[in-house]
Design a protein around this motif. Structure first.
Motif, PDB file in Angstrom:
ATOM      1  N   VAL A  85       9.041  -4.160   1.951  1.00  0.00           N
ATOM      2  CA  VAL A  85       9.050  -3.255   0.813  1.00  0.00           C
ATOM      3  C   VAL A  85       9.308  -4.051  -0.464  1.00  0.00           C
ATOM      4  O   VAL A  85      10.229  -4.872  -0.521  1.00  0.00           O
ATOM      5  N   ASP A  86       8.484  -3.831  -1.471  1.00  0.00           N
ATOM      6  CA  ASP A  86       8.719  -4.392  -2.799  1.00  0.00           C
ATOM      7  C   ASP A  86       8.121  -3.448  -3.827  1.00  0.00           C
ATOM      8  O   ASP A  86       7.797  -2.296  -3.521  1.00  0.00           O
ATOM      9  N   SER A  87       7.962  -3.900  -5.047  1.00  0.00           N
ATOM     10  CA  SER A  87       7.463  -3.036  -6.116  1.00  0.00           C
ATOM     11  C   SER A  87       6.019  -2.610  -5.901  1.00  0.00           C
ATOM     12  O   SER A  87       5.542  -1.651  -6.519  1.00  0.00           O
ATOM     13  N   GLN A  88       5.293  -3.297  -5.013  1.00  0.00           N
ATOM     14  CA  GLN A  88       3.898  -2.952  -4.747  1.00  0.00           C
ATOM     15  C   GLN A  88       3.756  -1.822  -3.731  1.00  0.00           C
ATOM     16  O   GLN A  88       2.696  -1.209  -3.647  1.00  0.00           O
ATOM     17  N   GLY A  89       4.805  -1.555  -2.962  1.00  0.00           N
ATOM     18  CA  GLY A  89       4.698  -0.493  -1.975  1.00  0.00           C
ATOM     19  C   GLY A  89       5.601  -0.732  -0.789  1.00  0.00           C
ATOM     20  O   GLY A  89       6.513  -1.569  -0.821  1.00  0.00           O
ATOM     21  N   ASP A  90       5.315  -0.003   0.294  1.00  0.00           N
ATOM     22  CA  ASP A  90       6.179  -0.021   1.472  1.00  0.00           C
ATOM     23  C   ASP A  90       5.587  -0.800   2.639  1.00  0.00           C
ATOM     24  O   ASP A  90       5.977  -0.617   3.785  1.00  0.00           O
ATOM     25  N   GLY A  91       4.656  -1.679   2.384  1.00  0.00           N
ATOM     26  CA  GLY A  91       4.071  -2.493   3.435  1.00  0.00           C
ATOM     27  C   GLY A  91       2.889  -1.876   4.137  1.00  0.00           C
ATOM     28  O   GLY A  91       2.285  -2.501   5.012  1.00  0.00           O
ATOM     29  N   ILE A  92       2.523  -0.651   3.787  1.00  0.00           N
ATOM     30  CA  ILE A  92       1.360   0.018   4.372  1.00  0.00           C
ATOM     31  C   ILE A  92       0.204  -0.079   3.382  1.00  0.00           C
ATOM     32  O   ILE A  92       0.340   0.279   2.218  1.00  0.00           O
ATOM     33  N   GLU A  93      -0.941  -0.614   3.848  1.00  0.00           N
ATOM     34  CA  GLU A  93      -2.074  -0.894   2.960  1.00  0.00           C
ATOM     35  C   GLU A  93      -1.600  -1.749   1.783  1.00  0.00           C
ATOM     36  O   GLU A  93      -1.876  -1.465   0.632  1.00  0.00           O
ATOM     37  N   TYR A  94      -0.887  -2.817   2.116  1.00  0.00           N
ATOM     38  CA  TYR A  94      -0.279  -3.659   1.079  1.00  0.00           C
ATOM     39  C   TYR A  94      -1.370  -4.385   0.293  1.00  0.00           C
ATOM     40  O   TYR A  94      -2.216  -5.074   0.868  1.00  0.00           O
ATOM     41  N   PRO A  95      -1.366  -4.266  -1.044  1.00  0.00           N
ATOM     42  CA  PRO A  95      -2.426  -4.873  -1.856  1.00  0.00           C
ATOM     43  C   PRO A  95      -2.225  -6.376  -2.033  1.00  0.00           C
ATOM     44  O   PRO A  95      -1.119  -6.850  -2.263  1.00  0.00           O
ATOM     45  N   THR A  96      -3.315  -7.128  -1.892  1.00  0.00           N
ATOM     46  CA  THR A  96      -3.299  -8.562  -2.148  1.00  0.00           C
ATOM     47  C   THR A  96      -4.519  -8.919  -2.975  1.00  0.00           C
ATOM     48  O   THR A  96      -5.391  -8.075  -3.219  1.00  0.00           O
ATOM     49  N   GLY A  97      -4.623 -10.163  -3.367  1.00  0.00           N
ATOM     50  CA  GLY A  97      -5.788 -10.615  -4.112  1.00  0.00           C
ATOM     51  C   GLY A  97      -7.020 -10.795  -3.259  1.00  0.00           C
ATOM     52  O   GLY A  97      -8.108 -11.070  -3.786  1.00  0.00           O
ATOM     53  N   VAL A  98      -6.884 -10.628  -1.930  1.00  0.00           N
ATOM     54  CA  VAL A  98      -8.027 -10.820  -1.031  1.00  0.00           C
ATOM     55  C   VAL A  98      -8.282  -9.595  -0.169  1.00  0.00           C
ATOM     56  O   VAL A  98      -8.972  -9.682   0.845  1.00  0.00           O
ATOM     57  N   GLY A  99      -7.733  -8.459  -0.549  1.00  0.00           N
ATOM     58  CA  GLY A  99      -7.917  -7.229   0.217  1.00  0.00           C
ATOM     59  C   GLY A  99      -6.582  -6.602   0.559  1.00  0.00           C
ATOM     60  O   GLY A  99      -5.520  -7.115   0.183  1.00  0.00           O
ATOM     61  N   ARG A 100      -6.623  -5.492   1.281  1.00  0.00           N
ATOM     62  CA  ARG A 100      -5.412  -4.757   1.630  1.00  0.00           C
ATOM     63  C   ARG A 100      -5.012  -5.037   3.071  1.00  0.00           C
ATOM     64  O   ARG A 100      -5.829  -4.917   3.986  1.00  0.00           O
ATOM     65  N   ILE A 101      -3.747  -5.399   3.251  1.00  0.00           N
ATOM     66  CA  ILE A 101      -3.201  -5.640   4.583  1.00  0.00           C
ATOM     67  C   ILE A 101      -2.846  -4.289   5.210  1.00  0.00           C
ATOM     68  O   ILE A 101      -2.170  -3.473   4.586  1.00  0.00           O
ATOM     69  N   ASP A 102      -3.292  -4.047   6.424  1.00  0.00           N
ATOM     70  CA  ASP A 102      -3.015  -2.766   7.083  1.00  0.00           C
ATOM     71  C   ASP A 102      -1.515  -2.484   7.118  1.00  0.00           C
ATOM     72  O   ASP A 102      -1.061  -1.415   6.706  1.00  0.00           O
ATOM     73  N   ILE A 103      -0.755  -3.432   7.632  1.00  0.00           N
ATOM     74  CA  ILE A 103       0.704  -3.310   7.662  1.00  0.00           C
ATOM     75  C   ILE A 103       1.294  -4.696   7.414  1.00  0.00           C
ATOM     76  O   ILE A 103       0.883  -5.676   8.051  1.00  0.00           O
ATOM     77  N   LEU A 104       2.255  -4.767   6.509  1.00  0.00           N
ATOM     78  CA  LEU A 104       2.983  -6.008   6.265  1.00  0.00           C
ATOM     79  C   LEU A 104       4.441  -5.772   6.621  1.00  0.00           C
ATOM     80  O   LEU A 104       5.074  -4.844   6.102  1.00  0.00           O
ATOM     81  N   ALA A 105       4.969  -6.592   7.526  1.00  0.00           N
ATOM     82  CA  ALA A 105       6.325  -6.392   8.039  1.00  0.00           C
ATOM     83  C   ALA A 105       7.119  -7.692   7.970  1.00  0.00           C
ATOM     84  O   ALA A 105       6.585  -8.765   7.666  1.00  0.00           O
ATOM     85  N   LEU A 106       8.402  -7.574   8.275  1.00  0.00           N
ATOM     86  CA  LEU A 106       9.306  -8.713   8.415  1.00  0.00           C
ATOM     87  C   LEU A 106       9.994  -8.596   9.771  1.00  0.00           C
ATOM     88  O   LEU A 106      10.294  -7.490  10.224  1.00  0.00           O
ATOM     89  N   ASP A 107      10.261  -9.740  10.413  1.00  0.00           N
ATOM     90  CA  ASP A 107      11.056  -9.676  11.629  1.00  0.00           C
ATOM     91  C   ASP A 107      12.522  -9.918  11.300  1.00  0.00           C
ATOM     92  O   ASP A 107      12.902 -10.048  10.126  1.00  0.00           O
TER      93      ASP A 107
END
Length: 216
Positions: free
Chosen positions: A106-128
């Motif tokens: 989670v950051d200012s861009q969202g909650d890790g779901i469809e996380y926006p990047t400069g190369v497309g959207r990541i389906d889910i971005l997580a941390l272990d």
């Protein structure tokens, strides 16, 4: 869907980073758009779109990532990737990767779901539990080895822009992992493969015994 809305603000409903795909679909419906589900996708059609255009779209094979799935294979799958994404995201804390628990990034861009990047959207971005980044790439059916290029692109972006020297891992989830992908993964470090299963159980409920009573 959200990317199209950002590029067509005048035609799209309002939304924020917490808006789900289902909420966006309902918003389009309230605006008079037509929602149609095919076997591989959800179509959001502008009011007045002719039926012939819809039929042409349905006859096209847009989902190139699923090209290894034969037409005769009608096993139970999440027919739409957002269903698989939402299920995993909502249950992320019960997942384990290399024995470590996970949580959404989670950051200012969202909650890790469809996380926006400069190369497309990541389906889910997580941390272990060690704060290692985990990139999820989700496919509803059988997935070919080209998914390696896609997830590597996202992992590279996270490594360069977010990780700060930490390890970045990748997870590809699909109904069926193709043999091509199983071989490709041998020389790709830090990427794991998972196949999902869907199961439903029906529990019979007995009828009520005798007349019901009302307590005062």
């Amino acid at each position: 869907m959200k990317e199209w809305c950002r590029q067509n603000i005048g035609e799209a409903p309002q939304f924020d980073v917490k808006t789900t795909s289902q909420q966006l679909r309902r918003a389009f419906t309230r605006m008079g758009w037509v929602t149609e589900e095919t076997e591989t996708q959800v179509l959001i059609l502008h009011p007045g779109t002719p039926k012939t255009a819809l039929q042409a779209i349905e006859n096209e094979d847009f989902d190139l990532e699923d090209q290894d799935t034969p037409d005769s294979d009608r096993e139970t799958v999440f027919e739409l990737e957002w269903q698989l994404r939402d299920f995993i995201a909502h249950n992320i804390e019960s997942q384990r990767l290399d024995g470590k628990s996970l949580r959404l990034y989670v950051d200012s861009q969202g909650d890790g779901i469809e996380y926006p990047t400069g190369v497309g959207r990541i389906d889910i971005l997580a941390l272990d539990s060690d704060d290692t980044f985990v990139v999820y790439e989700l496919k509803r059916g059988r997935v070919a080895d080209k998914a390696i290029g896609q997830i590597s692109r996202y992992m590279g972006w996270v490594q360069k822009n977010l990780a700060g020297g930490r390890t970045v891992k990748g997870v590809i989830v699909a109904k069926v992992i193709s043999q091509h992908l199983r071989h490709a993964i041998v020389v790709v470090p830090n990427v794991s493969l998972f196949e999902y299963q869907v199961a439903f159980t029906l529990n019979q409920i007995q009828e009520a015994d005798g007349p019901s009573t009302v307590e005062a």
